[in-house]
Enzyme design. Structure first.
Site, PDB file in Angstrom:
ATOM      1  N   GLU A  26     -39.039   9.036 -64.957  1.00  0.00           N
ATOM      2  CA  GLU A  26     -39.808   7.697 -64.963  1.00  0.00           C
ATOM      3  C   GLU A  26     -41.235   8.163 -65.708  1.00  0.00           C
ATOM      4  O   GLU A  26     -41.478   7.090 -66.462  1.00  0.00           O
ATOM      5  CB  GLU A  26     -40.085   7.229 -63.651  1.00  0.00           C
ATOM      6  CG  GLU A  26     -40.548   5.764 -63.667  1.00  0.00           C
ATOM      7  CD  GLU A  26     -40.382   5.317 -62.116  1.00  0.00           C
ATOM      8  OE1 GLU A  26     -39.483   4.439 -61.757  1.00  0.00           O
ATOM      9  OE2 GLU A  26     -41.318   5.638 -61.308  1.00  0.00           O
ATOM     10  N   TYR A  77     -24.788   9.914 -52.567  1.00  0.00           N
ATOM     11  CA  TYR A  77     -25.199   8.610 -53.001  1.00  0.00           C
ATOM     12  C   TYR A  77     -23.855   7.611 -53.195  1.00  0.00           C
ATOM     13  O   TYR A  77     -24.001   6.501 -53.476  1.00  0.00           O
ATOM     14  CB  TYR A  77     -25.860   8.575 -54.259  1.00  0.00           C
ATOM     15  CG  TYR A  77     -27.445   8.947 -54.119  1.00  0.00           C
ATOM     16  CD1 TYR A  77     -27.564  10.235 -53.711  1.00  0.00           C
ATOM     17  CD2 TYR A  77     -28.384   8.139 -54.427  1.00  0.00           C
ATOM     18  CE1 TYR A  77     -29.117  10.544 -53.251  1.00  0.00           C
ATOM     19  CE2 TYR A  77     -29.590   8.304 -54.117  1.00  0.00           C
ATOM     20  CZ  TYR A  77     -30.041   9.516 -53.773  1.00  0.00           C
ATOM     21  OH  TYR A  77     -31.524   9.863 -53.406  1.00  0.00           O
ATOM     22  N   HIS A  98     -43.314  -2.268 -62.126  1.00  0.00           N
ATOM     23  CA  HIS A  98     -43.103  -1.575 -60.791  1.00  0.00           C
ATOM     24  C   HIS A  98     -43.987  -2.461 -59.756  1.00  0.00           C
ATOM     25  O   HIS A  98     -45.225  -2.788 -60.123  1.00  0.00           O
ATOM     26  CB  HIS A  98     -43.741  -0.368 -60.621  1.00  0.00           C
ATOM     27  CG  HIS A  98     -43.244   0.423 -59.689  1.00  0.00           C
ATOM     28  ND1 HIS A  98     -43.620   0.433 -58.373  1.00  0.00           N
ATOM     29  CD2 HIS A  98     -42.275   1.804 -59.782  1.00  0.00           C
ATOM     30  CE1 HIS A  98     -42.919   1.359 -57.623  1.00  0.00           C
ATOM     31  NE2 HIS A  98     -42.521   2.180 -58.481  1.00  0.00           N
ATOM     32  N   ASP A 155     -29.922   2.032 -60.894  1.00  0.00           N
ATOM     33  CA  ASP A 155     -29.966   2.903 -59.553  1.00  0.00           C
ATOM     34  C   ASP A 155     -29.011   2.621 -58.872  1.00  0.00           C
ATOM     35  O   ASP A 155     -28.823   1.123 -58.785  1.00  0.00           O
ATOM     36  CB  ASP A 155     -31.303   3.217 -58.761  1.00  0.00           C
ATOM     37  CG  ASP A 155     -32.348   3.961 -59.199  1.00  0.00           C
ATOM     38  OD1 ASP A 155     -32.209   4.632 -60.516  1.00  0.00           O
ATOM     39  OD2 ASP A 155     -33.222   4.739 -58.491  1.00  0.00           O
ATOM     40  N   VAL A 156     -28.464   3.478 -58.121  1.00  0.00           N
ATOM     41  CA  VAL A 156     -27.367   2.837 -57.100  1.00  0.00           C
ATOM     42  C   VAL A 156     -28.012   2.150 -55.720  1.00  0.00           C
ATOM     43  O   VAL A 156     -27.160   1.706 -55.143  1.00  0.00           O
ATOM     44  CB  VAL A 156     -26.420   4.139 -56.795  1.00  0.00           C
ATOM     45  CG1 VAL A 156     -27.016   5.242 -55.896  1.00  0.00           C
ATOM     46  CG2 VAL A 156     -25.010   3.575 -56.390  1.00  0.00           C
ATOM     47  N   ASP A 157     -29.096   2.625 -55.515  1.00  0.00           N
ATOM     48  CA  ASP A 157     -29.980   2.146 -54.334  1.00  0.00           C
ATOM     49  C   ASP A 157     -30.582   0.829 -54.529  1.00  0.00           C
ATOM     50  O   ASP A 157     -31.559   0.348 -53.943  1.00  0.00           O
ATOM     51  CB  ASP A 157     -30.899   3.299 -53.684  1.00  0.00           C
ATOM     52  CG  ASP A 157     -31.950   3.492 -54.764  1.00  0.00           C
ATOM     53  OD1 ASP A 157     -31.925   3.383 -55.876  1.00  0.00           O
ATOM     54  OD2 ASP A 157     -33.031   3.906 -54.175  1.00  0.00           O
ATOM     55  N   PHE A 186     -25.484   5.488 -61.512  1.00  0.00           N
ATOM     56  CA  PHE A 186     -25.062   7.128 -60.981  1.00  0.00           C
ATOM     57  C   PHE A 186     -24.944   6.981 -59.719  1.00  0.00           C
ATOM     58  O   PHE A 186     -25.529   6.692 -59.213  1.00  0.00           O
ATOM     59  CB  PHE A 186     -25.864   8.172 -61.828  1.00  0.00           C
ATOM     60  CG  PHE A 186     -25.846   8.055 -63.085  1.00  0.00           C
ATOM     61  CD1 PHE A 186     -26.402   7.109 -63.972  1.00  0.00           C
ATOM     62  CD2 PHE A 186     -25.224   9.197 -63.816  1.00  0.00           C
ATOM     63  CE1 PHE A 186     -26.168   7.386 -65.415  1.00  0.00           C
ATOM     64  CE2 PHE A 186     -25.131   9.539 -64.970  1.00  0.00           C
ATOM     65  CZ  PHE A 186     -25.313   8.577 -65.901  1.00  0.00           C
ATOM     66  N   ALA A 187     -23.707   7.805 -58.957  1.00  0.00           N
ATOM     67  CA  ALA A 187     -23.730   7.889 -57.575  1.00  0.00           C
ATOM     68  C   ALA A 187     -22.948   9.296 -57.519  1.00  0.00           C
ATOM     69  O   ALA A 187     -21.750   9.449 -57.226  1.00  0.00           O
ATOM     70  CB  ALA A 187     -22.699   6.932 -57.079  1.00  0.00           C
TER      71      ALA A 187
HETATM   72  C1  LIG Z   1     -40.394   9.593 -54.929  1.00  0.00           C
HETATM   73  C2  LIG Z   1     -39.131   9.829 -55.908  1.00  0.00           C
HETATM   74  O1  LIG Z   1     -38.653  10.824 -56.007  1.00  0.00           O
HETATM   75  N1  LIG Z   1     -39.337   8.779 -57.178  1.00  0.00           N
HETATM   76  C3  LIG Z   1     -38.310   9.103 -58.244  1.00  0.00           C
HETATM   77  C4  LIG Z   1     -36.992   8.396 -58.072  1.00  0.00           C
HETATM   78  O2  LIG Z   1     -36.992   7.469 -57.429  1.00  0.00           O
HETATM   79  P1  LIG Z   1     -35.852   6.969 -56.249  1.00  0.00           P
HETATM   80  O3  LIG Z   1     -36.558   7.378 -55.034  1.00  0.00           O
HETATM   81  O4  LIG Z   1     -35.548   5.488 -56.835  1.00  0.00           O
HETATM   82  O5  LIG Z   1     -34.690   7.990 -56.581  1.00  0.00           O
HETATM   83  P2  LIG Z   1     -33.286   7.887 -56.131  1.00  0.00           P
HETATM   84  O6  LIG Z   1     -33.243   8.861 -55.052  1.00  0.00           O
HETATM   85  O7  LIG Z   1     -32.783   6.614 -55.938  1.00  0.00           O
HETATM   86  O8  LIG Z   1     -32.455   8.467 -57.310  1.00  0.00           O
HETATM   87  C5  LIG Z   1     -32.429   7.961 -58.664  1.00  0.00           C
HETATM   88  C6  LIG Z   1     -30.952   7.656 -58.828  1.00  0.00           C
HETATM   89  O9  LIG Z   1     -30.187   8.665 -59.161  1.00  0.00           O
HETATM   90  C7  LIG Z   1     -28.939   8.781 -58.667  1.00  0.00           C
HETATM   91  N2  LIG Z   1     -28.664   9.814 -57.678  1.00  0.00           N
HETATM   92  C8  LIG Z   1     -29.747  10.590 -57.338  1.00  0.00           C
HETATM   93  C9  LIG Z   1     -29.752  11.655 -56.662  1.00  0.00           C
HETATM   94  C10 LIG Z   1     -28.301  11.939 -56.253  1.00  0.00           C
HETATM   95  O10 LIG Z   1     -28.448  13.115 -55.373  1.00  0.00           O
HETATM   96  N3  LIG Z   1     -27.341  11.375 -56.540  1.00  0.00           N
HETATM   97  C11 LIG Z   1     -27.546  10.348 -57.348  1.00  0.00           C
HETATM   98  O11 LIG Z   1     -26.583   9.514 -57.928  1.00  0.00           O
HETATM   99  C12 LIG Z   1     -28.782   7.386 -58.075  1.00  0.00           C
HETATM  100  O12 LIG Z   1     -28.175   6.405 -58.740  1.00  0.00           O
HETATM  101  C13 LIG Z   1     -30.039   7.130 -57.621  1.00  0.00           C
HETATM  102  O13 LIG Z   1     -30.222   5.674 -57.279  1.00  0.00           O
HETATM  103  O14 LIG Z   1     -36.342   8.095 -59.017  1.00  0.00           O
HETATM  104  C14 LIG Z   1     -36.903   7.526 -60.257  1.00  0.00           C
HETATM  105  C15 LIG Z   1     -35.700   7.335 -61.261  1.00  0.00           C
HETATM  106  O15 LIG Z   1     -35.048   6.235 -61.057  1.00  0.00           O
HETATM  107  C16 LIG Z   1     -38.023   8.413 -60.466  1.00  0.00           C
HETATM  108  O16 LIG Z   1     -37.617   9.583 -61.192  1.00  0.00           O
HETATM  109  C17 LIG Z   1     -39.147   8.592 -59.329  1.00  0.00           C
HETATM  110  O17 LIG Z   1     -40.024   9.483 -59.699  1.00  0.00           O
HETATM  111 MN   LIG Z   2     -33.760   4.435 -56.587  1.00  0.00          MN
END
Ligand SMILES: CC(=O)N[C@H]1[C@@H](OP(=O)(O)OP(=O)(O)OC[C@H]2O[C@@H](n3ccc(=O)[nH]c3=O)[C@H](O)[C@@H]2O)O[C@H](CO)[C@H](O)[C@@H]1O
Ligand SMILES: [Mn+2]
Length: 399
Positions: free
Chosen positions: A355, A179, A285, A263-265, A174-175
């Protein structure tokens, strides 16, 4: 009352049905057996009985033949078709009145539809059953799921084994919003390291399809881009993923055998291949893998659907990289989506969002394979001796 008495006699009757209907010699045996019985009965009736008794016994014999024929063709057939014999309920019942040869042929046809595949010969060192795979880490969970670490598998064997299954692997990502900028690097690294040599479909979800360039250098890969709504908060986005995934699996928009959700990151840094596939696969994790239960970031509020009591829990899994068969991913995403929506209706957001629900699901639906933290590491974590190969780095938000 009637039902319980049928149940009581079920095993014996079933055994009889199986005997009568599931042997190649059925037609001959049953015909000879019944003919002898009927002939003996007729002989007895005519030799030893008088007129009135004779007629009475003849009617009785005739009724018995009708009842027995009706009973075994109706009850046995439906019992066997309902699969109560366990495991082989798909026996070709249709051929029950055909000749013995026909029966054998039809039975073999249904069993031999799939030829028995064999592994091509490849050379590798003989496995040594006396050699533990690791003295440092757990390689099998108490519920006998393998934990994948570098050195626990031979990718050549796994690749050959996977090829004969002729399966396609889907990778969802998802992006949304800003993102979209991370997508290019994610896909480029996947092209280089993810399932190389296997058929892959990338499923990209974005609210900005016009900005997305979904390219692949492999001829056996496809990229499918789907437009989503936009969401005002990032928490909404990662909660919505569960809903979108389960709906698209159900409607067959996602149509593969194995699915990997990422995740995309994430950025792939080393080979990630079919060793990560299984029925239901979760990644441990990197932050919490040495912690005891109290140190796992589960949801501890009873009011949430994601609640896990303090005396329960195996590992803390990351929701940013999981895999499985489409059926298992469907069950997981559907359950998480339902739990998220129940929480939502009460104004609750679980501590780690999707999560937390993901971890709750995996506590009671044990993953069949675990990926070690080597599969999702983070750049800021100190180097650890057990992490031999960092395969994916998570949290790469700067481009
Ligand atoms: C500290 C925190 O918040 N951690 C949360 C977040 O970690 P993360 O910091 O890994 O979250 P993240 O910002 O990578 O978001 C998860 C994924 O959702 C997608 N995305 C998210 C937001 C956006 O505006 N656009 C978009 O495309 C994208 O693929 C991203 O990689 O995500 C996880 C789900 O995997 C858990 O829910 C974690 O609790
Ligand atoms: Mn992420």
């Amino acid at each position: 009352m009637k039902e319980s008495s049928t149940k009581k006699h079920a095993p014996a009757l079933l055994e009889m049905c199986t005997m009568f209907w599931d042997t190649d010699t059925y037609v001959l045996d049953i015909f000879i057996f019944r003919s002898i019985v009927v002939a003996a009965a007729i002989f007895f009736i005519y030799k030893y009985t008088e007129n009135t008794t004779r007629y009475f016994l003849a009617i009785l014999l005739f009724s018995l033949i009708v009842i027995v024929t009706f009973a075994d063709s109706y009850f046995c057939r439906s019992w066997l078709q309902s699969g109560r014999r366990g495991g082989t309920g798909n026996i070709s019942i249709e051929c029950r009145h055909s000749t013995q040869e026909d029966r054998r042929e039809l039975k073999c046809d249904s069993l031999d539809e799939q030829p028995v595949p064999s592994l091509p010969s490849i050379s590798y060192e003989k496995p040594n059953i006396m050699q533990p795979q690791s003295s440092e880490v757990m390689t099998v969970t108490p519920w006998l799921a393998p934990v994948v670490w570098t050195g626990t598998f031979n990718r050549d064997i796994l690749n050959k084994d996977f090829e004969r299954k002729n399966c396609t692997i889907g990778l969802t990502v998802f992006a949304l919003g800003g993102y979209w900028k991370l997508l290019k690097r994610f896909l480029e690294s996947a092209d280089k390291f993810f399932m190389v040599g296997h058929r892959v479909i990338y499923y990209v979800y974005t609210d900005l399809p016009e900005k997305v360039e979904c390219i692949t250098t492999h001829t056996d890969r496809k990229c499918k881009v789907y437009k989503t709504s936009s969401y005002d908060s990032r928490i909404r986005v990662f909660m919505k993923r569960m809903e979108i995934l389960q709906l698209d699996i159900k409607s067959k928009v996602i149509n593969v055998q194995y699915l990997v959700c990422a995740d995309v990151d994430l950025v792939f840094h080393n080979d990630v291949g079919v060793e990560i596939l299984g029925d239901l696969v979760a990644t441990v994790h990197p932050d919490y893998y040495k912690n005891d239960r109290g140190g796992l970031m589960y949801e501890r509020r009873e009011s949430s659907q994601a609640y896990i009591p303090g005396n329960e829990g195996d590992f803390y899994y990351q929701a940013n990289f999981f895999a499985g068969t489409v059926l298992e991913i469907y069950r997981l995403t559907k359950s998480c989506d339902e739990a998220i929506k129940i929480d939502d209706s009460k104004g609750i957001i679980a501590v780690n969002h999707d999560e937390s629900h993901f971890n709750k699901y995996l506590l009671y639906h044990k993953p069949t394979k675990l990926l070690s933290p080597e599969y999702i590491w983070r750049r800021d974590l100190p180097v650890k001796p057990e992490i031999k190969t960092i395969r994916i780095i998570h949290g790469e938000k700067n481009v």
